[in-house]
Design a protein around this motif. Structure first.
Motif, PDB file in Angstrom:
ATOM      1  N   TYR A  87       0.831  -1.201   0.000  1.00  0.00           N
ATOM      2  CA  TYR A  87       0.000   0.000   0.000  1.00  0.00           C
ATOM      3  C   TYR A  87       0.871   1.258   0.000  1.00  0.00           C
ATOM      4  O   TYR A  87       0.596   2.220  -0.724  1.00  0.00           O
ATOM      5  CB  TYR A  87      -0.920   0.041   1.229  1.00  0.00           C
ATOM      6  N   THR A  88       1.927   1.224   0.788  1.00  0.00           N
ATOM      7  CA  THR A  88       2.828   2.373   0.867  1.00  0.00           C
ATOM      8  C   THR A  88       3.517   2.611  -0.469  1.00  0.00           C
ATOM      9  O   THR A  88       3.618   3.754  -0.938  1.00  0.00           O
ATOM     10  CB  THR A  88       3.849   2.174   2.000  1.00  0.00           C
ATOM     11  N   LYS A  89       3.961   1.547  -1.119  1.00  0.00           N
ATOM     12  CA  LYS A  89       4.610   1.675  -2.432  1.00  0.00           C
ATOM     13  C   LYS A  89       3.613   2.222  -3.454  1.00  0.00           C
ATOM     14  O   LYS A  89       3.976   3.080  -4.276  1.00  0.00           O
ATOM     15  CB  LYS A  89       5.174   0.326  -2.883  1.00  0.00           C
ATOM     16  N   ALA A  90       2.378   1.753  -3.410  1.00  0.00           N
ATOM     17  CA  ALA A  90       1.348   2.264  -4.325  1.00  0.00           C
ATOM     18  C   ALA A  90       1.205   3.772  -4.170  1.00  0.00           C
ATOM     19  O   ALA A  90       1.117   4.506  -5.167  1.00  0.00           O
ATOM     20  CB  ALA A  90       0.016   1.577  -4.056  1.00  0.00           C
ATOM     21  N   LEU A  91       1.227   4.245  -2.931  1.00  0.00           N
ATOM     22  CA  LEU A  91       1.068   5.674  -2.676  1.00  0.00           C
ATOM     23  C   LEU A  91       2.320   6.476  -3.013  1.00  0.00           C
ATOM     24  O   LEU A  91       2.214   7.658  -3.356  1.00  0.00           O
ATOM     25  CB  LEU A  91       0.645   5.894  -1.220  1.00  0.00           C
ATOM     26  N   GLU A  92       3.472   5.864  -2.949  1.00  0.00           N
ATOM     27  CA  GLU A  92       4.695   6.539  -3.398  1.00  0.00           C
ATOM     28  C   GLU A  92       4.632   6.785  -4.904  1.00  0.00           C
ATOM     29  O   GLU A  92       5.119   7.791  -5.391  1.00  0.00           O
ATOM     30  CB  GLU A  92       5.925   5.696  -3.071  1.00  0.00           C
ATOM     31  N   ILE A  93       4.027   5.854  -5.624  1.00  0.00           N
ATOM     32  CA  ILE A  93       3.931   5.949  -7.076  1.00  0.00           C
ATOM     33  C   ILE A  93       2.802   6.885  -7.501  1.00  0.00           C
ATOM     34  O   ILE A  93       2.955   7.676  -8.425  1.00  0.00           O
ATOM     35  CB  ILE A  93       3.733   4.548  -7.697  1.00  0.00           C
ATOM     36  N   ASP A  94       1.650   6.792  -6.815  1.00  0.00           N
ATOM     37  CA  ASP A  94       0.482   7.603  -7.171  1.00  0.00           C
ATOM     38  C   ASP A  94      -0.158   8.140  -5.894  1.00  0.00           C
ATOM     39  O   ASP A  94      -0.924   7.448  -5.236  1.00  0.00           O
ATOM     40  CB  ASP A  94      -0.520   6.749  -7.967  1.00  0.00           C
ATOM     41  N   VAL A  95       0.163   9.385  -5.567  1.00  0.00           N
ATOM     42  CA  VAL A  95      -0.333   9.989  -4.325  1.00  0.00           C
ATOM     43  C   VAL A  95      -1.827  10.291  -4.369  1.00  0.00           C
ATOM     44  O   VAL A  95      -2.393  10.713  -3.359  1.00  0.00           O
ATOM     45  CB  VAL A  95       0.441  11.281  -3.965  1.00  0.00           C
ATOM     46  N   LYS A  96      -2.467  10.061  -5.501  1.00  0.00           N
ATOM     47  CA  LYS A  96      -3.905  10.303  -5.626  1.00  0.00           C
ATOM     48  C   LYS A  96      -4.720   9.009  -5.674  1.00  0.00           C
ATOM     49  O   LYS A  96      -5.891   9.027  -6.040  1.00  0.00           O
ATOM     50  CB  LYS A  96      -4.183  11.142  -6.870  1.00  0.00           C
ATOM     51  N   LEU A  97      -4.133   7.901  -5.281  1.00  0.00           N
ATOM     52  CA  LEU A  97      -4.829   6.614  -5.311  1.00  0.00           C
ATOM     53  C   LEU A  97      -5.608   6.454  -3.998  1.00  0.00           C
ATOM     54  O   LEU A  97      -5.110   5.906  -3.013  1.00  0.00           O
ATOM     55  CB  LEU A  97      -3.842   5.470  -5.531  1.00  0.00           C
ATOM     56  N   ALA A  98      -6.836   6.947  -4.005  1.00  0.00           N
ATOM     57  CA  ALA A  98      -7.666   6.969  -2.801  1.00  0.00           C
ATOM     58  C   ALA A  98      -7.849   5.577  -2.204  1.00  0.00           C
ATOM     59  O   ALA A  98      -7.848   5.414  -0.977  1.00  0.00           O
ATOM     60  CB  ALA A  98      -9.019   7.596  -3.122  1.00  0.00           C
ATOM     61  N   GLU A  99      -8.012   4.563  -3.061  1.00  0.00           N
ATOM     62  CA  GLU A  99      -8.223   3.203  -2.560  1.00  0.00           C
ATOM     63  C   GLU A  99      -7.047   2.718  -1.726  1.00  0.00           C
ATOM     64  O   GLU A  99      -7.234   2.025  -0.724  1.00  0.00           O
ATOM     65  CB  GLU A  99      -8.474   2.231  -3.720  1.00  0.00           C
TER      66      GLU A  99
END
Length: 137
Positions: A87-99
């Motif tokens: 989840y943290t890596k996903a947010l590092e890549i796309d800070v607008k990924l609300a899910e």
């Protein structure tokens, strides 16, 4: 004779390239991952999403989504630290990924860190009011 060698080398190159091309299809991996996850086969789903993550041709938005999906599968398997990392890596890549914010907020609640859960829930709701987040009382 030169044409025959060139033709043979070209055919050999094509034969060797096809398995690599087949293995590097993120759309097929996505379908396989989603199908496996729906059936409860998290190991197959994690492998499929992992192939998407390992594919250098995948764009950032889909890469972040693959990390988020793999994190969800890890969480189902109770592999909470792997889920948190995804989840943290996903947010590092796309800070607008609300899910991913919502998923990480729910995970932080499981882990007993309400402050971080609230922070992620707030971030998720700023992006998408419909995203699922923990119910704070």
């Amino acid at each position: 004779m030169g044409n025959r060698i060139r033709t043979t080398l070209l055919l050999l190159g094509l034969v060797l390239a096809f398995p690599a091309m087949a293995a590097a299809n993120p759309n097929e991996d996505y379908v396989q991952g989603m199908t496996a996850a729906t059936k409860g086969d998290m190991d197959t789903a994690i492998a499929a999403f992992g192939r998407i993550i390992a594919n250098p041709a995948v764009d950032a938005k889909n890469l972040a989504s693959a990390y988020n999906l793999r994190g969800m599968c890890h969480e189902v398997k109770n592999e909470l630290q792997q889920a948190l990392a995804d989840y943290t890596k996903a947010l590092e890549i796309d800070v607008k990924l609300a899910e991913a914010y919502g998923n990480r907020a729910m995970l932080y609640m499981k882990l007993g860190d309400e402050a971080k859960a609230r922070e992620d829930a707030t971030a998720a709701k700023r992006i998408d009011r419909k995203v699922k987040v923990p119910d704070f009382k």
